[in-house]
Design a protein around this motif. Structure first.
Motif, PDB file in Angstrom:
ATOM      1  N   SER A 183      -6.653   7.742  -8.085  1.00 54.97           N
ATOM      2  CA  SER A 183      -6.294   7.439  -6.699  1.00 54.97           C
ATOM      3  C   SER A 183      -7.377   7.944  -5.753  1.00 54.97           C
ATOM      4  CB  SER A 183      -4.956   8.079  -6.342  1.00 54.97           C
ATOM      5  OG  SER A 183      -4.638   7.840  -4.977  1.00 54.97           O
ATOM      6  N   GLN A 188       3.695   7.444   3.671  1.00 52.41           N
ATOM      7  CA  GLN A 188       3.272   8.736   4.211  1.00 52.41           C
ATOM      8  C   GLN A 188       3.735   8.959   5.640  1.00 52.41           C
ATOM      9  OE1 GLN A 188      -0.943   9.152   3.778  1.00 52.41           O
ATOM     10  NE2 GLN A 188      -1.023  11.234   4.610  1.00 52.41           N
ATOM     11  N   ASP A 219       0.854  -1.183   0.000  1.00 52.70           N
ATOM     12  CA  ASP A 219       0.000   0.000   0.000  1.00 52.70           C
ATOM     13  C   ASP A 219       0.893   1.238   0.000  1.00 52.70           C
ATOM     14  OD1 ASP A 219      -1.836   2.033   0.387  1.00 52.70           O
ATOM     15  OD2 ASP A 219      -2.991   0.957   1.902  1.00 52.70           O
ATOM     16  N   HIS A 220       0.735   2.105  -0.990  1.00 53.73           N
ATOM     17  CA  HIS A 220       1.588   3.288  -1.089  1.00 53.73           C
ATOM     18  C   HIS A 220       1.427   4.232   0.092  1.00 53.73           C
ATOM     19  CE1 HIS A 220      -2.290   4.546  -2.816  1.00 53.73           C
ATOM     20  NE2 HIS A 220      -1.975   5.738  -2.355  1.00 53.73           N
ATOM     21  N   ARG A 221       0.318   4.123   0.829  1.00 56.51           N
ATOM     22  CA  ARG A 221       0.088   5.035   1.947  1.00 56.51           C
ATOM     23  C   ARG A 221       1.047   4.789   3.109  1.00 56.51           C
ATOM     24  NH1 ARG A 221      -6.298   4.012   2.156  1.00 56.51           N
ATOM     25  NH2 ARG A 221      -5.461   1.925   1.687  1.00 56.51           N
ATOM     26  N   ARG A 259      -4.243   0.446  -6.636  1.00 55.52           N
ATOM     27  CA  ARG A 259      -5.134   0.811  -5.530  1.00 55.52           C
ATOM     28  C   ARG A 259      -6.308   1.646  -6.019  1.00 55.52           C
ATOM     29  NH1 ARG A 259      -4.653  -1.901  -0.941  1.00 55.52           N
ATOM     30  NH2 ARG A 259      -5.752  -0.157   0.031  1.00 55.52           N
ATOM     31  N   GLY A 308      -1.944   9.766  -2.373  1.00 61.01           N
ATOM     32  CA  GLY A 308      -1.659   9.094  -3.633  1.00 61.01           C
ATOM     33  C   GLY A 308      -1.778  10.023  -4.829  1.00 61.01           C
ATOM     34  N   ILE A 314       0.059   2.666  -6.982  1.00 56.95           N
ATOM     35  CA  ILE A 314      -1.019   3.649  -6.818  1.00 56.95           C
ATOM     36  C   ILE A 314      -2.140   3.377  -7.810  1.00 56.95           C
ATOM     37  CG2 ILE A 314      -1.595   6.111  -6.904  1.00 56.95           C
ATOM     38  CD1 ILE A 314       1.311   6.702  -6.153  1.00 56.95           C
TER      39      ILE A 314
END
Length: 464
Positions: A374, A139, A134-136, A438, A379, A435
């Motif tokens: 996104s 963060q 998960d790209h989050r 997702r 994202g 991204i």
């Protein structure tokens, strides 16, 4: 709230089609261009097929299929166009490097080294895809990534490891290996900017005084842009690298504008950067040389041999090019790296170079579309920043090679010789595809509003 005014819960789900088979067909078709360029070069130069054709073709297609399988099973909803476009560019770069390898006697072997860098880049692509679900998760540490990015960006200034090449001090050498840390810094700073700006977007969007019809930001909020302005100035003056300073300052400016939607930010950033560039043109030696080579290259033939040779190559290649192996790209200095676009323009013509630019444009457009699809703000900002940095880099280097802009020291993504840029750009593609996956996963129709144009790919609506 009464039942009469409660929002209805949809029983439908918007689902993007996975399109993995389409991706595979496009990928194999794209890989054929690079392989065909290598084969045609050998036929035109020697009248025979290249040695080791079968194992090389098996390795090249094997890398593509293996990468496709990683995407198919790990990111089944990712954009199906990004991977074929990148392999097309990477293959053309390998074919041109191999062609230029044939010029000296004996022939060089830089194409094999570039293929190894490609394999390493694809390995890191797969590693990022498997590790970063998960790209989050990126963060979480904006300030740490910001500091690490700045350290890497300024690392070539360290006397012991910093290396000057071509007048620019943008390399480091450790244990005999050279590396361009700005390529990794680009990724770290894009992540840091996205995380910071998403968290502080409301504060940064507050307006201060109104001047000439523009709502300026509050003075207390000018700190971030001042830091990036000073960093860009240090890179421009002390590292002699106008291209890198433009890239990073432009990346930050666009991301802060997207986050706040305040035109005052890019206006202030543009004014400050132009002021810094004018000061560098007035008080440094390398910036005036680049500007003079752009405006009047024939005033100093020896010093401006690189850009002059590129112009002669375009003229000789004409609209359709001399053909693979039939030009003289070796007459242009640094034809494998900085000037690979000029080498391509000479052998495949202006039309061929325009086709390459269109592939870049398609890749950039899919990156921006990834930002649109996104569902989370972080994202959106990250995909926008990475896509814009890619676009700005392509515009700066091809604009410089064609004399639309002053020549910069940036690389042509996925095509120029060198491992730093190639590996870093494959990592960027991995993040963009995560991204994209997702954003295209099945989501309830009422879960998050979609941006205009975000669902014009093939979709289907199914009952939940």
């Amino acid at each position: 709230m009464s039942a009469a005014v409660q929002p209805a819960v949809s029983d439908e789900v918007i689902v993007y089609k996975r399109r993995r088979t389409v991706e595979l067909v496009l990928l194999l078709f794209a890989q054929t261009f690079g392989l065909a360029g290598w084969i045609i070069t050998s036929l035109n130069l020697y009248g025979t097929l290249p040695e080791g054709l079968v194992p090389a073709a098996a390795l090249w297609y094997g890398l593509g299929i293996a990468t496709h399988l990683v995407v198919r099973f790990r990111l089944p909803y990712a954009d199906p166009v990004i991977l074929p476009a990148v392999f097309l560019l990477n293959g053309l770069g390998l074919a041109m490097i191999s062609r230029i390898d044939q010029i000296p006697e004996p022939a060089a072997n830089d194409a094999a080294t570039q293929l190894l860098w490609t394999a390493l880049g694809l390995s890191l692509f797969a590693a990022v895809v498997f590790v970063l679900r998960d790209h989050r998760r990126l963060q979480r540490y904006p300030y740490l990534m910001f500091i690490a990015g700045l350290v890497l960006l300024l690392l070539p200034l360290v006397p012991v490891i910093g290396v000057t090449s071509g007048g620019a001090q943008i390399w480091i050498r450790v244990f005999g290996l050279s590396f361009q840390p700005a390529e990794v810094a680009k990724i770290l700073l894009a992540i840091a900017f996205a995380a910071y700006l998403y968290e502080k977007r409301e504060v940064l969007a507050l307006a201060g005084r109104r001047v000439l019809g523009i709502d300026l930001p509050r003075p207390r909020d000018l700190g971030p842009i001042a830091v990036m302005w000073l960093t860009a100035l240090v890179v421009m003056v002390y590292q002699n690298d106008l291209g890198t300073s433009l890239l990073f300052f432009g990346l930050f400016t666009v991301m802060i504008y997207v986050a706040t939607e305040r035109p005052a930010w890019p206006i202030l950033a543009g004014i400050s950067f132009v002021g810094a560039a004018l000061a560098a043109w007035r008080f440094t030696n390398h910036v005036p040389r680049r500007v003079n080579a752009w405006l009047d290259p024939f005033s100093d033939y020896d010093r401006n041999l690189q850009i002059i040779s590129a112009q002669f190559g375009y003229a000789w290649g004409g609209l359709f090019g001399r053909g693979w192996g039939l030009g003289r790209p070796g007459l242009t200095p640094l034809a494998k790296s900085d000037m690979i676009a000029a080498a391509l323009g000479e052998e495949i013509g202006v039309l061929g170079l325009m086709g390459v630019i269109l592939v870049y444009a398609l890749l950039i457009a899919r990156g921006f579309k990834t930002a649109l699809t996104s569902p989370d703000g972080f994202g959106k900002l990250l995909a926008t920043g990475l896509s814009f940095a890619f676009a700005l880099q392509v515009f700066a280097i091809i604009g410089g090679v064609t004399r639309l802009l002053p020549l910069t020291g940036l690389t042509t993504p996925f095509m120029s010789q060198g491992g730093s840029s190639l590996v870093a750009n494959w990592i960027i593609i991995a993040i963009l595809m995560i991204i994209s996956h997702r954003g295209r996963m099945p989501q309830a129709a009422t879960a998050a509003p979609r941006e205009a144009g975000a669902v014009d790919d093939a979709t289907q609506v199914i009952a939940r």
